[in-house]
Scaffold this motif. Structure first.
Motif, PDB file in Angstrom:
ATOM      1  N   VAL A 105       0.821  -1.133   0.090  1.00 34.35           N
ATOM      2  CA  VAL A 105      -0.007  -0.086  -0.245  1.00 34.35           C
ATOM      3  C   VAL A 105       0.853   1.324   0.024  1.00 34.35           C
ATOM      4  O   VAL A 105       1.590   1.425   0.981  1.00 34.35           O
ATOM      5  N   ASP A 106       0.664   2.175  -0.865  1.00 35.80           N
ATOM      6  CA  ASP A 106       1.429   3.275  -1.022  1.00 35.80           C
ATOM      7  C   ASP A 106       0.667   4.458  -0.485  1.00 35.80           C
ATOM      8  O   ASP A 106      -0.292   4.935  -0.715  1.00 35.80           O
ATOM      9  N   ALA A 107       1.138   4.885   0.711  1.00 38.45           N
ATOM     10  CA  ALA A 107       0.718   6.018   1.421  1.00 38.45           C
ATOM     11  C   ALA A 107       1.819   6.940   1.886  1.00 38.45           C
ATOM     12  O   ALA A 107       1.837   7.446   2.958  1.00 38.45           O
ATOM     13  N   SER A 108       2.629   7.078   0.645  1.00 33.09           N
ATOM     14  CA  SER A 108       3.799   7.876   0.903  1.00 33.09           C
ATOM     15  C   SER A 108       3.653   9.447   0.570  1.00 33.09           C
ATOM     16  O   SER A 108       4.702  10.143   0.484  1.00 33.09           O
ATOM     17  N   GLY A 109       2.518   9.812   0.258  1.00 29.43           N
ATOM     18  CA  GLY A 109       2.125  11.197   0.159  1.00 29.43           C
ATOM     19  C   GLY A 109       2.187  11.687  -1.290  1.00 29.43           C
ATOM     20  O   GLY A 109       2.341  11.029  -2.238  1.00 29.43           O
ATOM     21  N   ALA A 110       2.171  13.165  -1.290  1.00 26.47           N
ATOM     22  CA  ALA A 110       2.112  13.681  -2.662  1.00 26.47           C
ATOM     23  C   ALA A 110       3.567  13.382  -3.503  1.00 26.47           C
ATOM     24  O   ALA A 110       3.434  13.641  -4.608  1.00 26.47           O
ATOM     25  N   GLY A 111       4.658  13.296  -2.749  1.00 28.03           N
ATOM     26  CA  GLY A 111       5.862  13.091  -3.242  1.00 28.03           C
ATOM     27  C   GLY A 111       6.009  11.682  -3.652  1.00 28.03           C
ATOM     28  O   GLY A 111       7.156  11.205  -4.165  1.00 28.03           O
ATOM     29  N   THR A 112       4.956  11.056  -3.944  1.00 28.87           N
ATOM     30  CA  THR A 112       5.270   9.560  -4.183  1.00 28.87           C
ATOM     31  C   THR A 112       5.981   9.027  -5.389  1.00 28.87           C
ATOM     32  O   THR A 112       5.795   9.915  -6.338  1.00 28.87           O
ATOM     33  N   LYS A 113       6.651   7.876  -5.512  1.00 30.18           N
ATOM     34  CA  LYS A 113       7.618   7.680  -6.478  1.00 30.18           C
ATOM     35  C   LYS A 113       6.806   6.234  -7.251  1.00 30.18           C
ATOM     36  O   LYS A 113       7.475   5.707  -8.022  1.00 30.18           O
ATOM     37  N   ALA A 114       5.668   6.000  -6.825  1.00 30.62           N
ATOM     38  CA  ALA A 114       5.047   4.734  -7.342  1.00 30.62           C
ATOM     39  C   ALA A 114       4.791   4.561  -8.742  1.00 30.62           C
ATOM     40  O   ALA A 114       5.101   3.599  -9.393  1.00 30.62           O
ATOM     41  N   PRO A 115       4.458   5.843  -9.190  1.00 31.07           N
ATOM     42  CA  PRO A 115       4.159   5.549 -10.754  1.00 31.07           C
ATOM     43  C   PRO A 115       5.627   5.214 -11.346  1.00 31.07           C
ATOM     44  O   PRO A 115       5.569   4.456 -12.481  1.00 31.07           O
ATOM     45  N   GLN A 116       6.641   5.749 -10.911  1.00 33.18           N
ATOM     46  CA  GLN A 116       8.041   5.497 -11.568  1.00 33.18           C
ATOM     47  C   GLN A 116       8.312   4.033 -11.417  1.00 33.18           C
ATOM     48  O   GLN A 116       8.783   3.290 -12.063  1.00 33.18           O
ATOM     49  N   TRP A 117       8.001   3.502 -10.164  1.00 33.18           N
ATOM     50  CA  TRP A 117       8.497   2.241  -9.666  1.00 33.18           C
ATOM     51  C   TRP A 117       7.614   1.321 -10.454  1.00 33.18           C
ATOM     52  O   TRP A 117       7.969   0.026 -10.804  1.00 33.18           O
ATOM     53  N   LEU A 118       6.141   1.403 -10.636  1.00 37.65           N
ATOM     54  CA  LEU A 118       5.314   0.617 -11.363  1.00 37.65           C
ATOM     55  C   LEU A 118       5.917   0.592 -12.842  1.00 37.65           C
ATOM     56  O   LEU A 118       5.853  -0.656 -13.486  1.00 37.65           O
ATOM     57  N   THR A 119       6.220   1.476 -13.531  1.00 33.42           N
ATOM     58  CA  THR A 119       6.706   1.586 -14.837  1.00 33.42           C
ATOM     59  C   THR A 119       8.203   0.796 -14.904  1.00 33.42           C
ATOM     60  O   THR A 119       8.214  -0.044 -15.811  1.00 33.42           O
ATOM     61  N   GLU A 120       9.004   0.674 -14.033  1.00 35.42           N
ATOM     62  CA  GLU A 120      10.269   0.024 -13.635  1.00 35.42           C
ATOM     63  C   GLU A 120       9.824  -1.474 -13.933  1.00 35.42           C
ATOM     64  O   GLU A 120      10.620  -2.513 -14.436  1.00 35.42           O
ATOM     65  N   LEU A 121       8.572  -1.871 -13.233  1.00 38.25           N
ATOM     66  CA  LEU A 121       8.209  -3.187 -13.372  1.00 38.25           C
ATOM     67  C   LEU A 121       7.651  -3.798 -14.783  1.00 38.25           C
ATOM     68  O   LEU A 121       7.338  -4.906 -14.934  1.00 38.25           O
ATOM     69  N   GLY A 122       7.545  -2.759 -15.606  1.00 33.80           N
ATOM     70  CA  GLY A 122       6.921  -3.163 -16.699  1.00 33.80           C
ATOM     71  C   GLY A 122       5.503  -2.794 -17.157  1.00 33.80           C
ATOM     72  O   GLY A 122       4.801  -2.864 -18.218  1.00 33.80           O
ATOM     73  N   ALA A 123       4.716  -2.163 -16.041  1.00 31.47           N
ATOM     74  CA  ALA A 123       3.586  -1.604 -16.146  1.00 31.47           C
ATOM     75  C   ALA A 123       3.376  -0.319 -17.070  1.00 31.47           C
ATOM     76  O   ALA A 123       4.314   0.340 -17.071  1.00 31.47           O
ATOM     77  N   GLY A 124       2.427   0.099 -17.456  1.00 32.60           N
ATOM     78  CA  GLY A 124       1.972   1.102 -18.228  1.00 32.60           C
ATOM     79  C   GLY A 124       2.201   2.488 -17.386  1.00 32.60           C
ATOM     80  O   GLY A 124       2.084   2.322 -16.048  1.00 32.60           O
ATOM     81  N   ALA A 125       2.391   3.479 -18.007  1.00 38.12           N
ATOM     82  CA  ALA A 125       2.139   4.910 -17.293  1.00 38.12           C
ATOM     83  C   ALA A 125       0.913   5.085 -16.574  1.00 38.12           C
ATOM     84  O   ALA A 125      -0.160   4.782 -17.305  1.00 38.12           O
ATOM     85  N   VAL A 126       0.900   5.613 -15.337  1.00 35.07           N
ATOM     86  CA  VAL A 126      -0.300   6.023 -14.445  1.00 35.07           C
ATOM     87  C   VAL A 126      -0.863   7.350 -15.209  1.00 35.07           C
ATOM     88  O   VAL A 126      -0.215   8.224 -15.343  1.00 35.07           O
TER      89      VAL A 126
END
Length: 466
Positions: free
Chosen positions: A178-199
């Motif tokens: 669960v990403d609760a890291s706030g407005a500065g989240t890097k989850a979009p970048q990390w998901l892309t690194e796994l091969g997922a599409g851009a958020v």
């Protein structure tokens, strides 16, 4: 298995230990053997601000919707908050409020907000939540990426911040992240690194900026008679906003705001001079007698951002909540309420009372829905502000229709107790937007003229009408 809960007992990782993360961990502890909260900061002693919350020095309010949610999650919490001294401020009775060119009549309170420091509230939540032995916290630890692939997130890679950028890396396997890291989240970048599409992100930015500092009134004086606070709501016609809100230690947190190109300064004299732009000298007069206890601190990261993890392409095993999912212009004071309301939504979705298995995508839709009213309020208001930009900043035909009705609501709410009560209930997330269309409100909005309002701020509460 693409389930947020499954039938077995599992390990969940929550990225971020602020309010949204703590409350998510509290809920998840009922569905997993253990929950690990990974927090980049070291938690302060007591209720102090911490570096990972850049907005922590600025005003925070806990709206009615958030109060109800927190009490549901942590029974007895509101009494504990009041016992700790957090100001419980009645609206509109306890404040001198200016909205769209009018002073609100100070009718008996139809709702209350808590205006104490974010640090105090977060510390009380942290104490309650971390008493659960199923929840472990890794303080001073960065998440540097996700484990898994484009189909599923399977954990996080972390490092101890004391070890340096390239050292101390280790993997934490998890059944749910669960990403609760706030407005500065890097989850979009990390998901892309796994091969997922851009958020897909929706953004609206007015360029609003604000500055805050703490003052103590001479001899502990209040702002004026029984007035505990003062606030000017910004609008397209009144682009400068601000006021003073009471804190738990008897001081006041003073805030002023402006738009892009006219940002509030952080110099001592310039900050005081900026308050003259609010259109009435009440706050300026009070500051002339009050003692500043801190320098002014500025804040400019006020965009509305909504990340659509509910759309196809987001890996299973991943959820986002709080500001990591939906960030609102902080001037509307919705963030803490939505953190709590999202945790309630998560709890109810994971309860699995429906016919369908609560997959992560379905749970993510529920979390997005929990923030929808706050988004509609914040984004809808900001679209009307001059200079708004972003992928969702365009005013749509439906906005023009709803905007016409809402302008009539805001014109009548300062002096009409019926319209004002409904308007406050919606703004504080206590009632759905449909409350603005209840028959008594509808009649007043469509057929009634705006009621008279005071020419000057009232120095005392009205007692004769609710």
């Amino acid at each position: 298995m693409d389930s947020a809960t499954g039938t077995g007992r599992r390990h969940a990782v929550v990225v971020g230990g602020s309010l949204a993360g703590l409350l998510a961990a509290h809920v998840l502890a009922g569905h997993a053997d253990r929950v690990t909260v990974v927090e980049r900061d070291r938690f302060p002693e007591g209720g102090g601000a911490r570096p990972g919350v850049p907005q922590g020095r600025h005003p925070h309010v806990l709206l009615k919707g958030g109060q109800t949610a927190l009490e549901s999650l942590l029974p007895g919490f509101l009494a504990e908050l009041r016992a700790a001294g957090a100001p419980w401020v009645g609206l509109p009775s306890d404040m001198a409020l200016w909205q769209n060119g009018h002073w609100l009549r100070r009718f008996p309170a139809s709702t209350h907000i808590f205006t104490g420091s974010r640090g105090q509230l977060e510390e009380l939540v942290r104490r309650r939540v971390l008493a659960d032995p199923a929840i472990e916290v890794l303080e001073g630890t960065d998440v540097v990426g996700f484990l898994g692939d484009s189909a599923r997130v399977r954990g996080v890679r972390v490092r101890d911040r004391a070890e340096g950028a390239g050292a101390g890396l280790r993997d934490l396997a998890a059944d749910l992240v669960v990403d609760a890291s706030g407005a500065g989240t890097k989850a979009p970048q990390w998901l892309t690194e796994l091969g997922a599409g851009a958020v897909h992100e929706e953004t609206i930015d007015t360029g609003l900026a604000y500055a805050s500092r703490i003052y103590r009134g001479e001899g502990g004086i209040q702002l004026d008679a029984d007035t505990v606070g003062y606030y000017v709501y910004p609008s397209p016609e009144q682009i400068h906003g601000g006021g003073a809100l009471p804190l738990e230690d008897g001081t006041h947190l003073v805030i002023v705001s402006g738009l892009r190109g006219d940002e509030p300064p952080t110099g001592d004299e310039e900050f005081v001079a900026y308050t003259k732009r609010l259109g009435h000298p009440l706050l300026d007069r009070w500051l002339a007698e009050a003692e500043p206890l801190t320098p002014p601190f500025g804040f400019r990261r006020t965009s509305n951002v909504r990340r659509r993890y509910d759309l196809p392409g987001t890996p299973a095993g991943f959820l986002a909540t709080g500001d990591a999912l939906c960030t609102f212009n902080p001037i509307y004071g919705q963030g803490m309420a939505i953190a709590a309301m999202s945790a309630v939504a998560l709890r109810d979705a994971l309860a699995g009372t429906g016919r369908r298995t609560p997959t992560t995508r379905r749970v993510q839709r529920v979390l997005l829905a929990a923030s929808r009213q706050a988004w509609d309020i914040s984004a809808g208001a900001d679209r009307q502000m001059p200079g708004a930009v972003g992928t969702a900043a365009a005013i749509r035909p439906a906005d023009r229709v709803s905007g016409w009705y809402l302008r009539r609501v805001t014109d009548r709410s300062p002096g009409d107790p019926v319209v004002g009560r409904a308007f406050r209930a919606v703004l504080t997330l206590a009632e759905p937007v449909t409350a603005l269309f209840a028959p008594p409100v509808l009649r007043a909005v469509l057929f009634g003229a705006p009621a008279p309002t005071p020419a000057q701020p009232q120095s005392s509460r009205e007692l004769d009408r609710a």
